[in-house]
Design a protein around this motif. Sequence first.
Motif, PDB file in Angstrom:
ATOM      1  N   SER A   1       0.828  -1.206   0.000  1.00  0.00           N
ATOM      2  CA  SER A   1       0.000   0.000   0.000  1.00  0.00           C
ATOM      3  C   SER A   1       0.867   1.263   0.000  1.00  0.00           C
ATOM      4  CB  SER A   1      -0.910  -0.011   1.233  1.00  0.00           C
ATOM      5  OG  SER A   1      -1.752   1.101   1.230  1.00  0.00           O
ATOM      6  N   GLY A   2       0.457   2.241  -0.807  1.00  0.00           N
ATOM      7  CA  GLY A   2       1.159   3.513  -0.851  1.00  0.00           C
ATOM      8  C   GLY A   2       2.280   3.584  -1.871  1.00  0.00           C
ATOM      9  N   THR A   3       2.579   2.471  -2.553  1.00  0.00           N
ATOM     10  CA  THR A   3       3.678   2.468  -3.524  1.00  0.00           C
ATOM     11  C   THR A   3       3.191   2.589  -4.968  1.00  0.00           C
ATOM     12  OG1 THR A   3       3.703   0.053  -3.678  1.00  0.00           O
ATOM     13  CG2 THR A   3       5.149   1.072  -2.012  1.00  0.00           C
ATOM     14  N   GLY A   4       1.888   2.576  -5.169  1.00  0.00           N
ATOM     15  CA  GLY A   4       1.331   2.584  -6.517  1.00  0.00           C
ATOM     16  C   GLY A   4       1.761   3.764  -7.357  1.00  0.00           C
ATOM     17  N   TRP A   5       1.797   4.956  -6.753  1.00  0.00           N
ATOM     18  CA  TRP A   5       2.175   6.151  -7.509  1.00  0.00           C
ATOM     19  C   TRP A   5       3.604   6.048  -8.036  1.00  0.00           C
ATOM     20  CZ3 TRP A   5       6.347   9.114  -6.179  1.00  0.00           C
ATOM     21  CH2 TRP A   5       6.889   8.886  -4.915  1.00  0.00           C
ATOM     22  N   LEU A   6       4.513   5.499  -7.220  1.00  0.00           N
ATOM     23  CA  LEU A   6       5.903   5.371  -7.631  1.00  0.00           C
ATOM     24  C   LEU A   6       6.051   4.316  -8.719  1.00  0.00           C
ATOM     25  CD1 LEU A   6       8.892   6.057  -7.370  1.00  0.00           C
ATOM     26  CD2 LEU A   6       9.026   4.393  -5.487  1.00  0.00           C
TER      27      LEU A   6
END
Length: 147
Positions: free
Chosen positions: A116-121
């Motif tokens: 979770s939270g790594t999608g943008w990168l």
Amino acid sequence: MGIHTITLEQTANVPKKILFHLLSDHEKLGRFFYADFSLVRQGKPDTNGIGAVREVTTGPFRFQEQIIDYKENEHLHCKIINGGPIKEHGSWIRFQSINATQSLIHYRIKFSPKISGTGWLIKYLIEKDVRKALSTIAQQSESEWKR
């Protein structure tokens, strides 16, 4: 963990069969993408067709993608079946003729990150790599076709 989508298009001054050949030759994709590719299992009816499995190594990640739909000179559809930092991955590549000597590649990827939270990168890195690869494919296909 949401689903992320990348949609890119690239035109090239070559017939679509040239672009299809370049993007469906699994073992030679490393010349365009920032990754190493190898064919793990052959597909049908062609080596690079339905059921083909390719292993991709990029940076610290290694994963396998399987071709789940394939129509020569028209489209490819693959999904990650093992490894990598993402899940629920699918990529669709469609080839469209604009005219006899110009074509368009439609490239769409959907994925969910494993963490979770790594999608943008992940989206940023994939989009950057695919955009560069498509540009390189267009340039190389045009110079090779004109010979």
